[in-house]
Design a protein around this motif. Structure first.
Motif, PDB file in Angstrom:
ATOM      1  N   GLY A  14      -1.668   2.160   4.282  1.00  9.24           N
ATOM      2  CA  GLY A  14      -0.415   2.282   3.550  1.00  9.24           C
ATOM      3  C   GLY A  14      -0.534   3.179   2.337  1.00  9.24           C
ATOM      4  N   ASN A  15      -1.642   3.066   1.593  1.00 10.97           N
ATOM      5  CA  ASN A  15      -1.863   3.913   0.423  1.00 10.97           C
ATOM      6  C   ASN A  15      -1.928   5.386   0.799  1.00 10.97           C
ATOM      7  OD1 ASN A  15      -2.685   2.823  -2.520  1.00 10.97           O
ATOM      8  ND2 ASN A  15      -3.044   1.212  -1.019  1.00 10.97           N
ATOM      9  N   ILE A  16      -2.651   5.688   1.871  1.00  9.49           N
ATOM     10  CA  ILE A  16      -2.779   7.076   2.305  1.00  9.49           C
ATOM     11  C   ILE A  16      -1.420   7.640   2.720  1.00  9.49           C
ATOM     12  CG2 ILE A  16      -3.774   8.590   4.074  1.00  9.49           C
ATOM     13  CD1 ILE A  16      -6.244   6.777   4.049  1.00  9.49           C
ATOM     14  N   GLY A  71      -7.948  -0.324  -1.160  1.00 14.16           N
ATOM     15  CA  GLY A  71      -6.694   0.342  -0.844  1.00 14.16           C
ATOM     16  C   GLY A  71      -6.413   1.596  -1.655  1.00 14.16           C
ATOM     17  N   PRO A  72      -6.412   1.510  -2.994  1.00 12.81           N
ATOM     18  CA  PRO A  72      -6.070   2.685  -3.792  1.00 12.81           C
ATOM     19  C   PRO A  72      -7.231   3.667  -3.976  1.00 12.81           C
ATOM     20  CG  PRO A  72      -5.615   0.619  -4.941  1.00 12.81           C
ATOM     21  CD  PRO A  72      -6.504   0.298  -3.802  1.00 12.81           C
ATOM     22  N   ALA A  73      -8.430   3.304  -3.524  1.00 14.49           N
ATOM     23  CA  ALA A  73      -9.621   4.122  -3.797  1.00 14.49           C
ATOM     24  C   ALA A  73      -9.474   5.595  -3.403  1.00 14.49           C
ATOM     25  CB  ALA A  73     -10.848   3.508  -3.116  1.00 14.49           C
ATOM     26  N   PRO A  74      -8.871   5.912  -2.242  1.00 12.12           N
ATOM     27  CA  PRO A  74      -8.755   7.333  -1.877  1.00 12.12           C
ATOM     28  C   PRO A  74      -7.930   8.159  -2.860  1.00 12.12           C
ATOM     29  CG  PRO A  74      -8.372   5.935   0.036  1.00 12.12           C
ATOM     30  CD  PRO A  74      -8.381   5.025  -1.172  1.00 12.12           C
ATOM     31  N   ARG A 105       0.658  10.694   0.823  1.00 11.17           N
ATOM     32  CA  ARG A 105       0.998  11.920   1.558  1.00 11.17           C
ATOM     33  C   ARG A 105       2.472  12.276   1.439  1.00 11.17           C
ATOM     34  NH1 ARG A 105      -2.545  11.772   7.229  1.00 11.17           N
ATOM     35  NH2 ARG A 105      -4.571  12.203   6.235  1.00 11.17           N
ATOM     36  N   VAL A 106       3.321  11.272   1.353  1.00  6.72           N
ATOM     37  CA  VAL A 106       4.749  11.569   1.257  1.00  6.72           C
ATOM     38  C   VAL A 106       5.192  11.787  -0.197  1.00  6.72           C
ATOM     39  CG1 VAL A 106       5.219  10.231   3.335  1.00  6.72           C
ATOM     40  CG2 VAL A 106       5.453   9.132   1.111  1.00  6.72           C
ATOM     41  N   PHE A 107       4.299  11.513  -1.158  1.00  8.65           N
ATOM     42  CA  PHE A 107       4.680  11.652  -2.570  1.00  8.65           C
ATOM     43  C   PHE A 107       4.873  13.111  -2.955  1.00  8.65           C
ATOM     44  CE2 PHE A 107       3.309  12.365  -7.020  1.00  8.65           C
ATOM     45  CZ  PHE A 107       4.334  11.680  -7.661  1.00  8.65           C
ATOM     46  N   HIS A 108       5.990  13.376  -3.637  1.00  9.58           N
ATOM     47  CA  HIS A 108       6.260  14.703  -4.188  1.00  9.58           C
ATOM     48  C   HIS A 108       6.952  14.511  -5.531  1.00  9.58           C
ATOM     49  CE1 HIS A 108       7.983  18.674  -4.832  1.00  9.58           C
ATOM     50  NE2 HIS A 108       7.153  19.123  -3.893  1.00  9.58           N
ATOM     51  N   GLY A 133       0.812  -1.208   0.000  1.00  9.33           N
ATOM     52  CA  GLY A 133       0.000   0.000   0.000  1.00  9.33           C
ATOM     53  C   GLY A 133       0.843   1.254   0.000  1.00  9.33           C
ATOM     54  N   VAL A 134       1.891   1.270   0.822  1.00 11.02           N
ATOM     55  CA  VAL A 134       2.770   2.444   0.881  1.00 11.02           C
ATOM     56  C   VAL A 134       3.413   2.705  -0.481  1.00 11.02           C
ATOM     57  CG1 VAL A 134       4.885   3.372   1.881  1.00 11.02           C
ATOM     58  CG2 VAL A 134       3.239   2.211   3.346  1.00 11.02           C
ATOM     59  N   VAL A 135       3.960   1.652  -1.098  1.00  9.51           N
ATOM     60  CA  VAL A 135       4.626   1.808  -2.394  1.00  9.51           C
ATOM     61  C   VAL A 135       3.618   2.214  -3.471  1.00  9.51           C
ATOM     62  CG1 VAL A 135       5.929   0.620  -4.194  1.00  9.51           C
ATOM     63  CG2 VAL A 135       6.486   0.237  -1.791  1.00  9.51           C
ATOM     64  N   ARG A 136       2.433   1.611  -3.451  1.00  7.79           N
ATOM     65  CA  ARG A 136       1.393   1.976  -4.425  1.00  7.79           C
ATOM     66  C   ARG A 136       1.007   3.440  -4.261  1.00  7.79           C
ATOM     67  NH1 ARG A 136      -2.708  -1.215  -6.730  1.00  7.79           N
ATOM     68  NH2 ARG A 136      -3.971   0.006  -8.173  1.00  7.79           N
ATOM     69  N   GLY A 137       0.960   3.918  -3.030  1.00  9.69           N
ATOM     70  CA  GLY A 137       0.552   5.287  -2.776  1.00  9.69           C
ATOM     71  C   GLY A 137       1.496   6.326  -3.343  1.00  9.69           C
TER      72      GLY A 137
END
Length: 250
Positions: A214-216, A63-66, A220-223, A25-29
């Motif tokens: 994990g997705n959320i 998971g990825p829905a948000p 949030r950390v993605f830039h 989830g984290v990596v997908r996010g």
């Protein structure tokens, strides 16, 4: 239902399934891909292949829905549609092979593919041509077969977009939308073939919660300005999960 829930919670090695749900989830996010590449090698160590794919598909419904509304706005849905057309043709072929292979072969295939993807991407291969409809549909066809036989529809799509002159935002958006739509397609095919069992479906619903978290977190950390860093982290996690999933360690 209580009996099914108790069976689901009593699965041996459940912690590996939970770990796979969170990490994928984290990596997908933050990258738009990675769910299957990370989750399947981990969960495949303790569960049968069809169960693993069922849990993945059900979990991936939530998971990825948000992050989907943002991905839809930033991506190119038309390109996704052509890839899905190709996938719809070859997905049943992949599933027909899956039900005939042993769990050990499944694990080797998944781990080797999961290791190969980061390696190939790191080579910096480039594609300068246009994203034509035949190319997109052909990529979707390969993706559909791999999604059916190994639960890994992502590598062909990821390789295509990473090799092209595409900005990180578009890569993340298109792969995220495509993989979500593919999961819905795969779930429908499994249901039509009568391969959906209650226990893995319940496990998929349970794993949705850590996967959403994990997705959320990943989103949030993605830039976009640090895309190379995120890519390196995604590669490292993917390779580590793949190596741990090899039957050599049993």
């Amino acid at each position: 239902m209580p009996d099914i829930l108790s069976q689901a919670l009593g699965v041996g090695g459940l912690w590996l399934v939970v770990l796979g749900a969170v990490l994928s989830g984290v990596v997908r996010g933050f990258s738009g891909f990675g769910t299957a590449l990370i989750f399947i090698p981990l969960a495949g160590q303790v569960l049968p292949p069809v169960w693993v794919i069922t849990i993945l598909v059900v979990m991936d419904m939530f998971g990825p829905a948000p992050n989907l509304p943002r991905a839809w706005r930033e991506g190119m849905p038309g390109q996704v549609g052509w890839m899905l057309l190709g996938a719809a043709i070859c997905l049943p072929l992949g599933l027909a092979v899956l039900v005939r292979v042993s769990p050990e072969i499944f694990r080797y295939a998944v781990s080797i593919l999961a290791i190969a993807v980061p390696v190939v991407l790191s080579l910096g291969l480039r594609y300068r041509g246009a994203m034509s409809r035949p190319l997109l549909a052909g990529t979707g066809a390969v993706s559909g077969f791999l999604g059916g036989v190994a639960g890994l529809p992502g590598p062909p799509v990821i390789l295509l977009y990473m090799a092209g002159p595409n900005p990180p935002v578009l890569i993340r958006a298109n792969t995220m939308v495509y993989l979500y739509a593919f999961d819905m397609m795969l779930l429908g095919v499994l249901a039509m073939q009568g391969r959906l069992e209650a226990v893995p479906v319940v496990l998929g619903l349970l794993m949705a919660l850590p996967n959403i978290a994990g997705n959320i977190l990943g989103a949030r950390v993605f830039h976009p300005g640090h895309a190379r860093v995120y890519r390196g982290v995604a590669y490292a996690i993917t390779i580590a999960a793949a190596i741990s999933g090899l039957p050599l360690w049993d």
